[in-house]
Structure formats: structure tokens, C-alpha cells
Design an enzyme around this catalytic site. Structure first.
Site, PDB file in Angstrom:
ATOM      1  N   ASP A 124      70.772  24.650  39.679  1.00 30.76           N
ATOM      2  CA  ASP A 124      71.615  24.793  40.712  1.00 30.76           C
ATOM      3  C   ASP A 124      71.409  23.474  41.674  1.00 30.76           C
ATOM      4  O   ASP A 124      72.177  23.233  42.497  1.00 30.76           O
ATOM      5  CB  ASP A 124      71.754  26.029  41.516  1.00 30.76           C
ATOM      6  CG  ASP A 124      72.895  26.200  42.628  1.00 30.76           C
ATOM      7  OD1 ASP A 124      74.059  25.708  42.279  1.00 30.76           O
ATOM      8  OD2 ASP A 124      72.562  26.399  43.720  1.00 30.76           O
TER       9      ASP A 124
ATOM     10  N   HIS B 122      74.739  23.258  43.523  1.00 28.14           N
ATOM     11  CA  HIS B 122      74.015  23.676  44.670  1.00 28.14           C
ATOM     12  C   HIS B 122      75.010  24.703  45.621  1.00 28.14           C
ATOM     13  O   HIS B 122      75.388  24.338  46.585  1.00 28.14           O
ATOM     14  CB  HIS B 122      73.379  22.639  45.574  1.00 28.14           C
ATOM     15  CG  HIS B 122      72.665  22.911  46.510  1.00 28.14           C
ATOM     16  ND1 HIS B 122      71.664  22.035  46.959  1.00 28.14           N
ATOM     17  CD2 HIS B 122      72.211  24.316  46.968  1.00 28.14           C
ATOM     18  CE1 HIS B 122      70.613  22.767  47.616  1.00 28.14           C
ATOM     19  NE2 HIS B 122      71.092  24.039  47.777  1.00 28.14           N
ATOM     20  N   VAL B 123      75.374  25.758  44.822  1.00 28.63           N
ATOM     21  CA  VAL B 123      76.157  26.798  45.322  1.00 28.63           C
ATOM     22  C   VAL B 123      75.662  28.388  45.574  1.00 28.63           C
ATOM     23  O   VAL B 123      76.507  29.083  45.471  1.00 28.63           O
ATOM     24  CB  VAL B 123      77.633  26.909  44.517  1.00 28.63           C
ATOM     25  CG1 VAL B 123      78.340  25.604  44.572  1.00 28.63           C
ATOM     26  CG2 VAL B 123      77.063  27.124  42.905  1.00 28.63           C
ATOM     27  N   GLY B 124      74.346  28.363  45.752  1.00 26.03           N
ATOM     28  CA  GLY B 124      73.781  29.671  45.596  1.00 26.03           C
ATOM     29  C   GLY B 124      74.495  30.537  46.817  1.00 26.03           C
ATOM     30  O   GLY B 124      74.490  31.502  46.441  1.00 26.03           O
TER      31      GLY B 124
ATOM     32  N   GLU C 100      70.869  14.798  45.186  1.00 27.64           N
ATOM     33  CA  GLU C 100      72.030  15.408  45.056  1.00 27.64           C
ATOM     34  C   GLU C 100      73.122  14.581  45.975  1.00 27.64           C
ATOM     35  O   GLU C 100      72.733  14.144  47.135  1.00 27.64           O
ATOM     36  CB  GLU C 100      72.055  16.993  45.622  1.00 27.64           C
ATOM     37  CG  GLU C 100      71.447  17.897  44.917  1.00 27.64           C
ATOM     38  CD  GLU C 100      71.154  19.440  45.711  1.00 27.64           C
ATOM     39  OE1 GLU C 100      71.561  19.572  46.622  1.00 27.64           O
ATOM     40  OE2 GLU C 100      70.423  20.065  44.939  1.00 27.64           O
TER      41      GLU C 100
ATOM     42  N   ARG D  49      64.913  23.970  45.374  1.00 21.28           N
ATOM     43  CA  ARG D  49      65.100  22.549  45.669  1.00 21.28           C
ATOM     44  C   ARG D  49      64.888  21.696  44.652  1.00 21.28           C
ATOM     45  O   ARG D  49      63.902  22.034  43.739  1.00 21.28           O
ATOM     46  CB  ARG D  49      64.450  22.220  46.957  1.00 21.28           C
ATOM     47  CG  ARG D  49      65.093  22.717  48.215  1.00 21.28           C
ATOM     48  CD  ARG D  49      66.189  21.982  48.557  1.00 21.28           C
ATOM     49  NE  ARG D  49      66.694  22.252  49.942  1.00 21.28           N
ATOM     50  CZ  ARG D  49      67.296  23.302  50.391  1.00 21.28           C
ATOM     51  NH1 ARG D  49      67.780  24.049  49.443  1.00 21.28           N
ATOM     52  NH2 ARG D  49      67.625  23.509  51.450  1.00 21.28           N
TER      53      ARG D  49
ATOM     54  N   ILE E 232      64.145  35.902  48.831  1.00 18.78           N
ATOM     55  CA  ILE E 232      64.850  35.635  47.657  1.00 18.78           C
ATOM     56  C   ILE E 232      64.082  35.716  46.117  1.00 18.78           C
ATOM     57  O   ILE E 232      64.794  36.259  45.334  1.00 18.78           O
ATOM     58  CB  ILE E 232      65.401  33.908  47.684  1.00 18.78           C
ATOM     59  CG1 ILE E 232      66.294  33.935  48.967  1.00 18.78           C
ATOM     60  CG2 ILE E 232      65.988  33.663  46.359  1.00 18.78           C
ATOM     61  CD1 ILE E 232      66.769  32.422  48.888  1.00 18.78           C
TER      62      ILE E 232
ATOM     63  N   ILE F 155      66.933  27.621  41.491  1.00 14.39           N
ATOM     64  CA  ILE F 155      67.640  27.759  42.635  1.00 14.39           C
ATOM     65  C   ILE F 155      67.186  27.386  44.018  1.00 14.39           C
ATOM     66  O   ILE F 155      67.595  27.638  45.035  1.00 14.39           O
ATOM     67  CB  ILE F 155      68.338  29.061  42.724  1.00 14.39           C
ATOM     68  CG1 ILE F 155      67.181  30.047  42.422  1.00 14.39           C
ATOM     69  CG2 ILE F 155      69.421  29.322  41.507  1.00 14.39           C
ATOM     70  CD1 ILE F 155      66.451  30.537  43.689  1.00 14.39           C
TER      71      ILE F 155
END
Length: 316
Positions: free
Chosen positions: A259, A282-284, A264, A235, A158, A233
Site C-alpha cells: 500500500d 496508500h489508502v489504509g 509516492e 512506509r 496497528i 502498510i
């Protein structure tokens, strides 16, 4: 008989859910009311041979102890920080995750967040919606990305995909992680602090481990500075959240685009109230294509295990 699987969360892919029902006897914990889950689980736990969970939910030692026959924990996600790996290793329970298939979408969101912060997209949207444009209220200019430095903390799949995208926008890129990556042309900083000092934008893409917890601390944020932007993006545990809030409040840090969060889905009110932060839930990996590919990899790992074949993506 079909192997019995405890399903902690549903996949948004109808095809994946259909395959699970076709090949396995599924016990869907997510379908049970929270107050009924403990009692319901007692009735099925003794026959469960695999657990399907997510990176966010994971599985702890207490739940594993209730599953005497479990052989495999299949994580629908990359992160295994919510899985008690000490407990799985102690019992010889295999663990899989879903690397690779979500790389591009997560990297896309990282650049989307970076651009949103750089060009102040939420504020501009609000400006138009509330009549600011029509009223001729003054509007401050933003800054171009060309020539700016994007520091990437964590340079795995990533991180490298983020770097490639940043370079396409004319940005200079450098990275830091403890182990240097062979065969890449991107320079490596000597430390995370040095990376922050050199960066206009610091993108967090490192794994969540005890060593990385709160690694983005007050010193790193101060090094990034009043003109700097933090993008996370990875944690929430990697960022010292109270220090981040303090830096944003005092403008010791210019912007943040997040994100992921420490607890969460509970995002601190202090973050939600700030104007110099962009927030997403949290929508990566939340695209139709990627969520299907992740779920398919989970199914394929389960099928391989129960057919006695090597796992596709075993966690070491």
C-alpha cells in the site's frame, strides 16, 4: 481575530472543512496552482500561526523558515517522517498527529492485502473477466491461512490490531521490534531477520525512522523465501525497493502486497508489471469514518492550542 492557518491539503470531511473555516482564517495552499504557490505564499506567510499538513506532505525546514510566527504543525496522519522535526524543535514549534483513530482501518487493509495475496484475488478476478473460467483454462490452487505464521514488524497499536485479526483467521503470530512490549502474549523474535525466517507472511507496520530505513533488505526477503509474502502498510522507505523487485522477479520471494512505496505516487514500472504483487495507492485510512475522525482530531488539537489548553496528541 481568528488565528491564521496554512492548510496544505483538504480533508475529505465536509464537517471538518466547515469547522476550519468557522474557527480559523484559513489560507488554502492546495487551492493554488503549483506555479503560483511560491508567490501566493509570500503574501500570507508572515501571519500564519499554524500549519495543517498530512503525513505524506509533511513540512520541510525551507517552508518553516518562511513562516516566522508559526507555533504549531498539525499533521493529519500518524507518520511524521516528512516533517523536519529537527527544525520544529529548534524553534519550539509544537507538532501533533492523529494516532489511534485510524488503527482499525489500517489493520483491516493489512489483512485485506494479506488475503488478496494468499488467495490471488487480482489474478482470479482477471481469470473471470477474461473468460478463463468459461474456457476451462487450468487454475492453480492457493494455500490456506490456517496454521501459517504471520510475522508483524512493529508492534504498536496497528501492529497489535493486525495480530488480532491474523489470529482470528487461525494464524500463528509473532512480532519484532527493538523494544519488547510488556503484557502481550505474542512471542517476540530476536531480530527482524529471525522474524522473516519464522514467517510465512511478514507484515510491515513499523514507523519510518532513520533506523528503519531499508530495514527490509535483500537478506530479510531471502529469509522470508520463495513461499513467503511481504505486506507493507507502513512506509515505502522501510523496504529496499530494488531488492524487493529483484526478489519478486526471480521468485526468491513468493508475493508482495503493497500500500506504500518509496516515491509516492510514482510506483516503479517494474513493480506494476509483475504478476506476483498486489498494489494499492496508500489508502489504509481511506474510509469516510476514519478520515473524518482524523480531521476532527486535527481541528481539536488546533482549538486546544489556541485556547491555551494541553494538546490532545502531541508528538514528543
Amino acid at each position: 481575530m481568528k488565528p491564521e492557518v496554512l492548510v496544505m491539503a483538504a480533508s475529505p470531511s465536509a464537517s471538518v472543512m466547515a469547522q476550519l473555516e468557522q474557527h480559523f482564517h484559513c489560507h488554502h495552499l492546495w487551492q493554488q496552482a503549483p506555479e503560483q504557490q511560491a508567490g501566493w505564499l509570500q503574501g500570507v506567510a508572515g501571519s500564519v500561526r499554524a500549519v495543517l499538513t498530512t503525513g505524506a506532505i509533511g513540512i520541510n525546514a525551507a517552508l518553516l523558515a518562511q513562516l516566522p510566527r508559526v507555533e504549531l504543525v498539525a499533521v493529519n496522519g500518524i507518520g511524521t517522517d516528512a516533517v523536519d522535526l529537527a527544525a520544529t524543535r529548534a524553534r519550539g514549534i509544537l507538532v501533533t498527529n492523529t494516532p489511534g483513530v485510524l488503527t482499525d482501518d489500517v489493520a483491516d487493509l493489512a489483512l485485506t492485502l494479506l488475503l488478496s495475496a494468499a488467495r490471488r484475488l487480482p489474478a482470479l478476478d482477471f481469470y473471470v473477466r477474461t473468460g478463463g473460467w468459461e474456457a476451462g483454462r487450468p487454475l492453480a490452487p492457493t494455500r490456506a491461512l490456517r496454521g501459517k505464521v504471520c510475522g508483524v514488524y512493529g508492534f504498536g497499536r496497528i501492529g497489535q490490531a493486525i495480530a488480532a485479526r491474523a489470529q482470528a483467521f487461525g494464524m500463528e503470530v509473532c512480532y519484532f521490534q527493538p523494544r519488547a512490549i510488556e503484557g502481550v502474549s505474542v512471542p517476540r523474535a530476536d531480530s527482524l531477520l529471525a522474524l522473516a525466517e519464522a514467517s510465512d507472511y511478514l507484515v510491515v507496520a513499523a514507523p519510518a525512522t532513520p533506523a528503519t530505513r531499508h530495514s527490509v533488505n535483500a537478506d530479510v526477503l531471502a529469509a522470508l523465501g520463495a513461499q513467503g509474502t511481504l505486506v507493507n502498510i507502513a512506509r515505502g522507505s522501510l523496504v529496499e525497493e530494488e531488492a524487493l523487485i529483484a526478489a519478486l522477479r526471480t521468485h526468491a520471494l513468493g508475493m508482495a502486497a503493497l500500500d506504500v512505496f518509496a516515491d509516492e505516487p510514482r510506483v516503479p514500472a517494474a513493480l506494476r508489471e509483475l504478476e506476483n504483487v498486489v498494489l494499492t495507492p496508500h489508502v489504509g485510512s481511506l474510509t469516510v469514518e476514519t478520515r473524518h475522525a482524523m480531521g476532527q482530531l486535527v481541528v481539536d488539537n488546533l482549538l486546544a492550542h489556541f485556547a491555551g489548553k494541553p494538546l490532545l496528541t502531541a508528538v514528543a
